[in-house]
Motif scaffolding. Structure first.
Motif, mmCIF file in Angstrom:
data_model
loop_
_atom_site.group_PDB
_atom_site.id
_atom_site.type_symbol
_atom_site.label_atom_id
_atom_site.label_comp_id
_atom_site.label_asym_id
_atom_site.label_seq_id
_atom_site.Cartn_x
_atom_site.Cartn_y
_atom_site.Cartn_z
ATOM 1 N N LYS A 1 39.213 40.949 37.541
ATOM 2 C CA LYS A 1 38.391 41.952 38.207
ATOM 3 C C LYS A 1 37.969 43.014 37.203
ATOM 4 O O LYS A 1 38.761 43.411 36.351
ATOM 5 C CB LYS A 1 39.137 42.610 39.363
ATOM 6 C CG LYS A 1 39.480 41.638 40.476
ATOM 7 C CD LYS A 1 40.118 42.329 41.657
ATOM 8 C CE LYS A 1 40.414 41.297 42.735
ATOM 9 N NZ LYS A 1 40.770 41.903 44.005
ATOM 10 N N CYS B 1 30.137 40.028 43.102
ATOM 11 C CA CYS B 1 30.342 41.446 43.398
ATOM 12 C C CYS B 1 30.937 41.531 44.800
ATOM 13 O O CYS B 1 30.312 41.114 45.768
ATOM 14 C CB CYS B 1 29.013 42.190 43.319
ATOM 15 S SG CYS B 1 29.165 43.946 43.655
ATOM 16 N N GLN C 1 29.863 52.837 41.998
ATOM 17 C CA GLN C 1 30.991 52.092 41.467
ATOM 18 C C GLN C 1 30.825 50.646 41.923
ATOM 19 O O GLN C 1 30.726 50.379 43.123
ATOM 20 C CB GLN C 1 32.307 52.674 41.990
ATOM 21 C CG GLN C 1 33.538 52.101 41.345
ATOM 22 C CD GLN C 1 33.902 52.773 40.038
ATOM 23 O OE1 GLN C 1 33.553 53.914 39.799
ATOM 24 N NE2 GLN C 1 34.599 52.049 39.198
ATOM 25 N N SER D 1 35.284 46.726 36.920
ATOM 26 C CA SER D 1 34.541 47.749 37.655
ATOM 27 C C SER D 1 33.643 48.491 36.681
ATOM 28 O O SER D 1 34.041 48.748 35.537
ATOM 29 C CB SER D 1 35.531 48.708 38.318
ATOM 30 O OG SER D 1 34.854 49.768 38.934
ATOM 31 N N LYS D 2 32.465 48.827 37.140
ATOM 32 C CA LYS D 2 31.509 49.603 36.334
ATOM 33 C C LYS D 2 31.068 50.800 37.156
ATOM 34 O O LYS D 2 30.662 50.668 38.309
ATOM 35 C CB LYS D 2 30.307 48.726 35.965
ATOM 36 C CG LYS D 2 29.200 49.440 35.210
ATOM 37 C CD LYS D 2 29.621 49.778 33.798
ATOM 38 C CE LYS D 2 28.457 50.373 33.016
ATOM 39 N NZ LYS D 2 28.894 51.021 31.801
ATOM 40 N N ARG D 3 31.144 51.980 36.540
ATOM 41 C CA ARG D 3 30.711 53.224 37.187
ATOM 42 C C ARG D 3 29.410 53.672 36.538
ATOM 43 O O ARG D 3 29.295 53.719 35.312
ATOM 44 C CB ARG D 3 31.774 54.310 37.022
ATOM 45 C CG ARG D 3 31.436 55.619 37.716
ATOM 46 C CD ARG D 3 32.546 56.643 37.469
ATOM 47 N NE ARG D 3 32.289 57.892 38.131
ATOM 48 C CZ ARG D 3 31.549 58.871 37.640
ATOM 49 N NH1 ARG D 3 30.967 58.756 36.463
ATOM 50 N NH2 ARG D 3 31.382 59.993 38.312
ATOM 51 N N GLU E 1 34.462 40.269 40.538
ATOM 52 C CA GLU E 1 35.620 39.421 40.291
ATOM 53 C C GLU E 1 35.189 37.997 39.960
ATOM 54 O O GLU E 1 34.091 37.563 40.316
ATOM 55 C CB GLU E 1 36.570 39.421 41.481
ATOM 56 C CG GLU E 1 36.017 38.759 42.721
ATOM 57 C CD GLU E 1 36.979 38.827 43.901
ATOM 58 O OE1 GLU E 1 37.994 39.546 43.829
ATOM 59 O OE2 GLU E 1 36.697 38.150 44.903
ATOM 60 N N LYS F 1 32.444 44.481 46.045
ATOM 61 C CA LYS F 1 32.449 45.833 46.616
ATOM 62 C C LYS F 1 31.531 46.728 45.799
ATOM 63 O O LYS F 1 31.497 46.635 44.578
ATOM 64 C CB LYS F 1 33.874 46.395 46.593
ATOM 65 C CG LYS F 1 34.028 47.771 47.193
ATOM 66 C CD LYS F 1 35.503 48.180 47.174
ATOM 67 C CE LYS F 1 35.750 49.542 47.748
ATOM 68 N NZ LYS F 1 37.165 49.903 47.743
ATOM 69 N N PHE G 1 32.236 46.675 41.772
ATOM 70 C CA PHE G 1 33.444 45.880 41.584
ATOM 71 C C PHE G 1 33.071 44.400 41.564
ATOM 72 O O PHE G 1 32.428 43.914 42.495
ATOM 73 C CB PHE G 1 34.442 46.145 42.707
ATOM 74 C CG PHE G 1 34.905 47.581 42.772
ATOM 75 C CD1 PHE G 1 36.068 47.969 42.135
ATOM 76 C CD2 PHE G 1 34.164 48.537 43.462
ATOM 77 C CE1 PHE G 1 36.493 49.298 42.196
ATOM 78 C CE2 PHE G 1 34.572 49.857 43.521
ATOM 79 C CZ PHE G 1 35.746 50.238 42.881
ATOM 80 N N GLU H 1 31.185 45.942 51.281
ATOM 81 C CA GLU H 1 32.331 45.147 50.836
ATOM 82 C C GLU H 1 32.330 43.814 51.563
ATOM 83 O O GLU H 1 31.954 43.726 52.724
ATOM 84 C CB GLU H 1 33.612 45.923 51.151
ATOM 85 C CG GLU H 1 34.853 45.371 50.564
ATOM 86 C CD GLU H 1 36.026 46.331 50.744
ATOM 87 O OE1 GLU H 1 37.024 46.139 50.033
ATOM 88 O OE2 GLU H 1 35.968 47.252 51.566
#
Length: 115
Positions: free
Chosen positions: A3, A98, A35, A5-7, A39, A100, A37, A114
């Motif tokens: 997993k 993606c 944000q 995550s990119k902000r 996986e 979330k 998410f 989500e």
């Protein structure tokens, strides 16, 4: 499962098409905090779930400093933006999905898409 995550911070303007009176019908802007998410069960040939730079290019660079109503054929609410971002990111890789997206439109106003 891997997993990542990119902000992102995205400056953009919009006005909402609403069936009730609201000042959000007027042109206004936000510094959106997004944000993302993602996986994947396996890494790509480069050892990544999805390259952070690719996410930035496809999402941030497309949306930043734009009038969002001109970019989409839907009402650019935070909820719709979260869903669009999730779909766009999921199409970037055959292995990653993606799962979330959190879109903060302003302090205290957050939409979450989500699986």
């Amino acid at each position: 499962m891997y997993k990542v995550s990119k902000r992102l911070e995205i400056a953009g303007s919009h006005n909402l098409l609403l069936d009730y009176e609201s000042k959000c019908k007027n042109l206004h802007g936000h510094n959106w905090i997004v944000q993302i998410f993602v996986e994947s069960e396996k890494l790509d040939k480069n050892g990544m779930v999805l390259d952070f730079a690719l996410i930035k290019k496809e999402i941030h660079d497309y949306l930043d400093h734009k009038y969002l109503n001109d970019l989409f054929d839907f009402n650019p609410t935070a909820e719709n933006m979260a869903h669009w971002i999730a779909q766009k990111v999921s199409k970037m890789s055959k292995n990653a999905i993606c799962y979330k997206v959190v879109v903060q439109e302003s302090e205290g106003n957050i939409a979450i898409w989500e699986i």
